[in-house]
Design an enzyme around this catalytic site. Structure first.
Site, short mmCIF file in Angstrom:
data_model
loop_
_atom_site.label_atom_id
_atom_site.label_comp_id
_atom_site.label_asym_id
_atom_site.label_seq_id
_atom_site.Cartn_x
_atom_site.Cartn_y
_atom_site.Cartn_z
N HIS A 170 -0.01 4.66 0.28
CA HIS A 170 0.28 3.29 -0.20
C HIS A 170 1.77 2.99 -0.25
CE1 HIS A 170 -3.83 2.17 -1.59
NE2 HIS A 170 -3.98 3.47 -1.40
N ASP A 381 9.43 -1.12 -0.85
CA ASP A 381 8.06 -1.22 -1.34
C ASP A 381 7.11 -1.02 -0.17
OD1 ASP A 381 6.02 -1.76 -3.19
OD2 ASP A 381 7.06 -3.52 -3.99
#
Ligand code: ADQ
Length: 500
Positions: A170, A381
């Site tokens: 992720h 991110d």
């Protein structure tokens, strides 16, 4: 999506294995035990997938030194894996969150390397692998999640060679130059190579990984796959699958009467400002909060934004509070917000309304509804789901998303007002651009962004990954097809970047 994985007496035919369960065990003041949805992007993304498919979710239940029996929840089986307090400290807070997390996010904080942390990581990964091996049916598909469990695919393959093993990361996968610092780099690469399919958020992550395999191991790499020669050959395919959200359920939630009423109340509380600028993050140093608060503070100080008209609402969920870096960040933000508010604010509402707490999803949806400008400015991110949640929830035609180039989401959400969060003046300019852009231009951008998120939702992401896993896996439950029949790129376009 068909329901492919109910639990059976013989075991589950579909499993998710993640560090945390989607629910946390909490003990209320009166001693009553309860379960509540765990915060964070992984759960937001995978819970709808699990509800739809059924099967089993293997993970830690969030309380140390406690064994909890398996139980049924929302149509699937929850399989809690115990962790001791020491393991939480060394495997989770230590190796996962103070070594891997900063290293994988461009080393924006200094990664710490401790041998005993890695020992705990290995031990806990083995426990997760063993539990998955126990509950998986013959030829089941097992989907291992994220940086806390990178050794599980290989361990699981050794225990259960019949399984189809997928892994999804992720967070970004770093460039080779950074990854190589890791004293246990070989174990991590070999761990991931136990998978039939490794998914990354970005094509750059997949190419960083394959480059490492080529340079650092004896395995061959052919286009997007590594040919692993151990216990019988297998192929490990590495590709990008940009994650998304359950767009429809977010937009339905935002449209619900209760949510609209909540938005009205909130508007009242904020004193009906003419513009609401919003930030929603886990309180994490990768999310760029220090820079964002400073940029907004300067815009107020310089009079470019009028504190009587504009409010900056920043929500930060408490996160990893036992890790030193996170405590420091919390203090820094408290101080910074306090200083700006005391210097600029009048006697009424402060220009920055800062809440360090978690909110129910409906309250977030109400905030997204109200926000004229959404600030998503991480230093790095993997994806950033908040940006997508805003686009799904904000129904007015004039929303604006200010988005960091260093969020995975920037690759798909190209009509956002892009910023480099390290460049404070540039960020201020982008915020002012979003605040003052002509309505026509704003609407054009916003429509395109909303469409992107509505069309690319979480079920599309999961279906793509799992159907590729079926194609490449070797278990008897799924027929293997020729690898060459599958298109090799699944991301938005074919551009390769060095960051993952
Ligand atoms: P996270 O780092 O947790 O996820 P993100 O993708 O933004 O980051 O997800 C955060 C989630 O927490 C969102 O669903 C948001 O609504 C929720 N949240 C944030 N603040 C909240 C609050 N105050 N109260 C309640 N809920 C709150 C990791 C990676 C990301 C990647 C996801 C999914 O770091 O890059 O997008 O996994 O793959």
């Amino acid at each position: 999506m068909e329901n492919t994985g109910p639990s059976t007496k013989q075991g589950a035919t579909f499993l998710v294995v993640a560090n945390r369960l989607p629910v946390d065990r909490i003990v209320r003041e009166d001693g009553k035990v309860d379960w509540q949805t765990a915060p964070g992007g992984l759960v937001t993304a995978l819970e709808p997938v699990m509800k739809q498919r059924g099967g089993a979710w293997v993970g830690w239940h969030g309380a140390p030194d406690e064994e909890v029996e398996a139980f049924e929840h929302d149509g699937y089986t929850v399989e809690p894996v115990p962790l001791s307090a020491e393991e939480v400290e060394e495997y989770y807070e230590g190796f996962s969150n103070a070594t891997l997390w900063p290293l994988y996010h461009d080393a924006v904080a200094f990664p710490e390397f401790h041998r005993e942390w890695f020992d705990a990581y290995e031990r806990v990964n083995q426990r997760f692998a063993e539990r998955a091996a126990e509950v998986a049916a013959d030829g089941a598909s097992v989907w291992v999640q994220d940086y806390q469990l990178q050794l599980v695919p290989r361990m699981l393959r050794e225990l259960r060679p019949d399984l189809n093993i997928g892994f999804f990361l992720h967070i970004p996968f770093p460039p080779m130059e950074l990854f190589q610092q890791l004293p246990w780099r070989r174990q991590i690469i070999e761990g991931l190579l136990g998978s039939d399919l490794v998914g990354f958020q970005m094509p750059g992550g997949a190419s960083n990984f394959l480059r490492l395999v080529r340079r650092r191991t004896e395995h061959k790499v052919d286009r997007d796959r590594a040919i692993v020669k151990r216990n019988g050959d297998h192929e490990c395919v590495a590709r990008a699958y940009p994650i998304s959200i359950d767009s429809k359920s977010f937009s339905d939630l935002a449209q619900a009467e209760e949510t609209k009423a909540e938005a009205q109340e909130l508007l009242e509380e904020l004193g009906h400002p003419s513009m609401i600028v919003l930030g929603v993050d886990r309180l994490d140093y990768t999310k760029g909060l220090r820079q964002r608060v400073r940029a907004m503070g300067e815009l107020f100080e310089e009079g470019k934004l009028d504190p009587n008209e504009v409010v900056f609402l920043q929500i930060a969920t408490p996160s990893r509070e036992r890790v030193e870096e996170y405590r420091r960040l919390r203090d820094d933000i408290d101080l910074l917000v306090g200083r700006i508010n005391s210097q600029i604010g009048g006697v009424g509402r402060p220009p920055i309304v800062y809440r360090h707490q978690s909110f129910p999803r409906a309250t977030l949806a109400a905030m997204y509804q109200l926000a004229d400008i959404m600030l998503v400015t991480p230093l790095r991110d993997g994806m950033n789901l908040v940006a997508k949640e805003y686009l799904a929830c904000h129904s007015g035609p004039d929303g604006a998303l200010v988005l960091s180039e260093f969020a995975g989401a920037a690759r798909e959400l190209r009509q956002a007002y892009m910023v480099n969060p390290y460049d404070l003046d540039g960020m201020k300019e982008a915020i002012m651009h979003a605040a003052t852009d002509p309505q026509r231009e704003k609407r054009r951008r916003f429509r395109a962004l909303k469409k992107q998120v509505a069309e690319n939702d979480i079920s599309k992401w999961a279906d793509r990954f799992l159907s590729d896993l079926d194609d490449h896996g070797k278990g008897p439950a799924r027929g293997k097809t020729s690898a060459d029949e599958t298109p090799s790129m699944h991301f938005v376009d074919g551009e390769q970047t060095s960051q993952g």
